[in-house]
Design an enzyme around this catalytic site. Sequence first.
Site, PDB file in Angstrom:
ATOM      1  N   GLY A  13      -7.891  12.386   9.962  1.00 54.40           N
ATOM      2  CA  GLY A  13      -8.797  11.344   9.471  1.00 54.40           C
ATOM      3  C   GLY A  13      -8.198   9.951   9.493  1.00 54.40           C
ATOM      4  N   HIS A  14      -6.994   9.802   8.952  1.00 53.47           N
ATOM      5  CA  HIS A  14      -6.365   8.480   8.921  1.00 53.47           C
ATOM      6  C   HIS A  14      -6.086   7.981  10.342  1.00 53.47           C
ATOM      7  CE1 HIS A  14      -4.230   5.066   7.387  1.00 53.47           C
ATOM      8  NE2 HIS A  14      -3.083   5.453   7.915  1.00 53.47           N
ATOM      9  N   ASP A  34       0.730  13.804  18.148  1.00 53.59           N
ATOM     10  CA  ASP A  34       0.665  14.734  17.035  1.00 53.59           C
ATOM     11  C   ASP A  34       1.714  15.802  17.273  1.00 53.59           C
ATOM     12  OD1 ASP A  34      -0.005  16.846  15.241  1.00 53.59           O
ATOM     13  OD2 ASP A  34      -2.041  16.066  15.114  1.00 53.59           O
ATOM     14  N   GLY A  55      -1.269   9.951   6.353  1.00 56.12           N
ATOM     15  CA  GLY A  55      -1.600   9.539   4.998  1.00 56.12           C
ATOM     16  C   GLY A  55      -0.509   9.802   3.976  1.00 56.12           C
ATOM     17  N   HIS A 122      -3.709 -12.462  -5.747  1.00 55.96           N
ATOM     18  CA  HIS A 122      -2.614 -13.397  -5.504  1.00 55.96           C
ATOM     19  C   HIS A 122      -1.283 -12.882  -6.041  1.00 55.96           C
ATOM     20  CE1 HIS A 122      -2.480 -14.781  -9.709  1.00 55.96           C
ATOM     21  NE2 HIS A 122      -3.792 -14.572  -9.667  1.00 55.96           N
ATOM     22  N   ILE A 152      -8.468   6.031  -5.584  1.00 56.55           N
ATOM     23  CA  ILE A 152      -9.732   5.379  -5.256  1.00 56.55           C
ATOM     24  C   ILE A 152     -10.395   4.814  -6.512  1.00 56.55           C
ATOM     25  CG2 ILE A 152     -11.034   7.545  -5.406  1.00 56.55           C
ATOM     26  CD1 ILE A 152     -12.699   6.526  -3.000  1.00 56.55           C
TER      27      ILE A 152
END
Length: 193
Positions: A13-14, A34, A55, A122, A152
């Site tokens: 996925g990543h 891979d 990931g 910042h 998340i």
Amino acid sequence: MAKTKIYIYGQSGHGFVCADIARACGYDEIVFLDDKNELKFSENLPKADIIIAIGNNKIRQILDENVRSYGFNIVSLIHPSAVVSPSAVIEPGVVVMPKAVINAKAVIKRGAIINSGAVIEHECFIGEFAHISPNAALAGNVKVGNRTHIGIGSSVIQCLNIGSDCIIGAGSVVVRDIIDGVKAYGVPAKVKR
């Protein structure tokens, strides 16, 4: 303008997201590497740009060190929809996903992932091989240690330090410093040893 070839080291996925970002950044040839399937990384591959698209923070660090030792050019990938301050510092191997925001004087160290919609305010400091997940928000002057994962939708108030090798659970609100090597989650986030 095309940037020719890039190796995407990781075919999951990543890796697929990194390939999309590479295309958006102008690469016209994308080659997946891979170690479990198909084309494996080798020091004998023709030299080209490469991104480590794994990931897992610790594995990404190990592969980065190996790839660099063979003289490959590890690049950063920044999606065109990301907003990055001209005063921000982004080291090699960083991936900045769509709609992420990195504001003034932030420092993003080698191999970090700033995922979709994440906000790095910042003067934040994101350590090597850290991962800031989608929609996480870090207020100003937050320091995140090496290999730490911010889950998340998490939020971190200003001027806090989160140690290395930590996991901050999804949706957490961090209101105190977090020491190295712990898991913390909840509202407010509490350390769970």
